[in-house]
Design an enzyme around this catalytic site. Structure first.
Site, PDB file in Angstrom:
ATOM      1  N   ALA A  74       0.860  -1.192   0.000  1.00 37.03           N
ATOM      2  CA  ALA A  74       0.000   0.000   0.000  1.00 37.03           C
ATOM      3  C   ALA A  74       0.892   1.236   0.000  1.00 37.03           C
ATOM      4  O   ALA A  74       2.097   1.135   0.198  1.00 37.03           O
ATOM      5  CB  ALA A  74      -0.879   0.011   1.248  1.00 37.03           C
ATOM      6  N   LYS A  75       0.297   2.375  -0.238  1.00 38.64           N
ATOM      7  CA  LYS A  75       1.032   3.635  -0.097  1.00 38.64           C
ATOM      8  C   LYS A  75       0.042   4.732   0.188  1.00 38.64           C
ATOM      9  O   LYS A  75      -1.140   4.630  -0.195  1.00 38.64           O
ATOM     10  CB  LYS A  75       1.779   3.965  -1.397  1.00 38.64           C
ATOM     11  CG  LYS A  75       2.945   4.896  -1.200  1.00 38.64           C
ATOM     12  CD  LYS A  75       4.110   4.122  -0.650  1.00 38.64           C
ATOM     13  CE  LYS A  75       5.381   4.903  -0.544  1.00 38.64           C
ATOM     14  NZ  LYS A  75       6.521   4.010  -0.333  1.00 38.64           N
TER      15      LYS A  75
END
Ligand code: GLU
Length: 416
Positions: free
Chosen positions: A107-108
C-alpha cells in the site's frame, strides 16, 4: 516534477510488471488482477492554517494487493503527490514485501502538500486530519502505514495518537514510531543500513572493492544521509552528496560525521567547507564507482543515463531510474540494483516493529540488525540467482520473483 513525468512512472511500473509477466507467461486473469489496486481512497482534509485561512488538502491511501498479509507502506507528504504516483508506489510495496518475504501486502499513502511551508502546528493538524480520514480502511491486521518522504517518527506519533482516540491505544497501527512510543530500535536508519548491506553484496558480485571505492549519493534526507554514513564506515570514499538545494563535491572525499553535524547546525549541506558546488544534475554524472540515487523518482533518465560513469547503480530511492535509462545503462553494462530490494530495509524493520508491538516485547539493536541483514541479503540473493539462472536483468528478475510469490497465494485463496 511535471505530472506528465509522474504518469509515466505509473506506466513504467506497469511496463516493468509486464516484462516479468511475459517471462512468467502469466495469464490475462493474473495480469488484470495484479495491475489494478484493491482499494483506492481519496480524502478531503480541510485545515485551519495559522493565518486563519481554511486550506483544503487532498490525501490518498491506496491498497494494491493484500494476498500475502495486511497492507503495508509509507505515507509521503510532497507537492507532487497525486493518485498515479501513489498507485505506482503502492504496487512497488507489494513486490518489495514479497521479495524480502515478509507477511504483508503493498500500500502507499500521501498528502499533496509542501511540508517545508507548514508550521509545526499545521503539520500536526495535517497528520491527524489524514489519519482521521483514512482510519476506516486501516488497522493492525488490515493496513499498517509508516514514514516515507518528508514524514518521520513524530508524524507517526501524531497519527497513532489520533487513531487511538477512536479505536483505543493501538501500538501496531503504524510503524516507524519514536522509540519512546513503541517504535523499534534501528528503524530510523534501517533503509540506509539495509541498502549498504546490499551494496556490499553487489560489490562482491560485480568485482568492486568497497574499501577502495568512490561513491556518489543523491539525496541527504533520512535514507541518503544514513547511506552516506554507512558507506563511509565501510571505507568507501563518498565524494559528493546533495539535497533539494543542490550538491557538494570534493574528489578527496567528504568527512560524513562532520557533514552530518554541519547539516544539523545549518539546516542544509550547502556551504560545507572545502567543497565545490554541483547541481543535482551534475552530481549524477560525476566519476565514481557506486552511484546511489536516494531522493526522488526519475532522476536518471534518457538524457543523462549515457553520461553515467559509475560501475554500479543502487536505487535507494523509489523508481529513480526511468525505463529508458534502464535500457541505456544495460547497454553500457552498468548493473542497476532495483529499488524493490535495495531500499527494502525500512519495511523489514517495520515488520520487526509490528511483531514487537503485537508481542509486547522488545528486541535489542544487535538482534534487529542481525535479522535485517539476514532477510535483506536473502532477498537480494534470491533475485541475483534468479537473474543468472534465467538470463534476466536484476529488475525483471526482482519482479518475477515477487509476482511468482504473490500469484501463488492469490491462487491458494481462490482469486478473490
Ligand atoms: N516508506 C518505506 C518504503 O517505501 C517504508 C514502508 C514501511 O515501512 O512500511 O519502503
Amino acid at each position: 516534477m511535471a505530472s506528465q513525468e509522474k504518469i509515466r512512472i505509473n506506466d513504467n511500473t506497469k511496463l516493468l510488471f509486464d516484462r516479468a509477466a511475459d517471462f512468467l507467461k502469466l495469464s490475462e486473469e493474473g495480469r488484470n488482477l495484479l495491475k489494478t489496486p484493491y482499494r483506492e481512497l481519496t480524502v478531503q482534509m480541510p485545515i485551519r492554517m495559522d493565518n486563519g485561512e481554511l486550506k483544503v488538502f487532498t490525501g490518498y491511501r491506496i491498497q494494491h494487493n493484500g494476498s500475502r498479509g495486511p497492507y503495508k507502506g509509507g505515507i509521503r507528504f510532497h507537492p507532487s503527490v497525486d493518485i498515479d504516483e501513489v498507485r505506482a508506489l503502492a504496487a512497488l510495496m507489494t513486490w518489495k514485501t514479497a521479495i524480502i518475504n515478509i507477511p504483508f501486502g503493498g500500500a502507499k499513502g500521501g498528502v499533496t502538500c509542501d511540508p517545508k511551508k507548514l508550521s509545526i502546528g499545521e503539520l500536526e493538524k495535517v497528520s491527524k486530519s489524514y489519519m482521521s480520514k483514512i482510519d476506516l480502511v486501516i488497522g493492525p491486521y488490515r493496513d499498517i502505514p509508516a514514514p516515507d518522504m518528508n514524514t518521520n517518527a513524530q508524524v507517526m506519533a501524531w497519527m497513532m495518537s489520533e487513531y487511538g482516540k477512536k479505536h483505543g491505544h493501538t501500538l501496531a497501527i503504524v510503524t516507524g514510531k519514536p522509540v519512546a512510543l513503541g517504535g523499534s530500535l534501528g528503524r530510523e536508519e534501517a533503509t540506509g543500513r539495509g541498502c549498504v548491506y546490499i551494496v556490499k553484496e553487489a560489490c562482491n558480485d560485480y568485482g568492486v572493492d568497497i574499501k577502495s571505492s568512490i561513491s556518489v549519493i543523491q539525496g541527504f534526507g533520512n535514507v541518503g544521509s544514513n547511506v552516506a554514513r554507512f558507506m563511509a564506515e565501510e571505507g568507501s570514499r563518498v565524494v559528493a552528496v546533495s539535497d533539494v538545494q543542490g550538491g557538494i563535491y570534493n574528489p578527496e572525499g567528504l568527512d560524513i560525521t562532520a557533514l552530518l553535524k554541519y547539516r544539523d547546525e545549518n539546516g542544509s549541506i550547502a556551504g560545507f567547507p572545502n567543497t565545490t558546488k554541483v547541481t543535482n544534475e551534475e552530481l549524477i554524472e560525476l566519476p565514481c564507482d557506486i552511484l546511489i540515487p536516494a531522493a526522488l523518482e526519475g532522476v536518471i533518465h534518457a538524457d543523462n543515463a549515457k553520461n553515467i560513469k559509475a560501475k554500479i547503480v543502487i536505487e535507494a530511492a523509489n523508481a529513480p531510474v526511468s525505463i529508458t535509462a534502464d535500457e541505456i545503462l544495460k547497454s553500457k553494462n552498468i548493473p542497476v540494483i532495483p529499488d524493490i530490494i535495495a531500499n527494502a530495509g525500512g519495511v523489514v524493520v517495520s515488520y520487526f516493529e509490528w511483531v514487537q508491538n503485537l508481542q509486547q516485547f522488545t528486541w535489542d539493536l544487535d538482534e534487529i540488525n542481525f535479522k535485517l541483514k539476514k532477510r535483506i541479503v536473502k532477498g537480494y540473493r534470491d533475485v541475483f540467482d534468479y537473474s543468472k539462472k534465467n538470463n534476466l536483468s536484476l529488475r525483471t528478475a526482482a519482479f518475477a520473483v515477487a509476482i511468482e510469490r504473490v500469484i501463488e497465494v492469490v491462487k491458494l485463496r481462490g482469486w478473490g
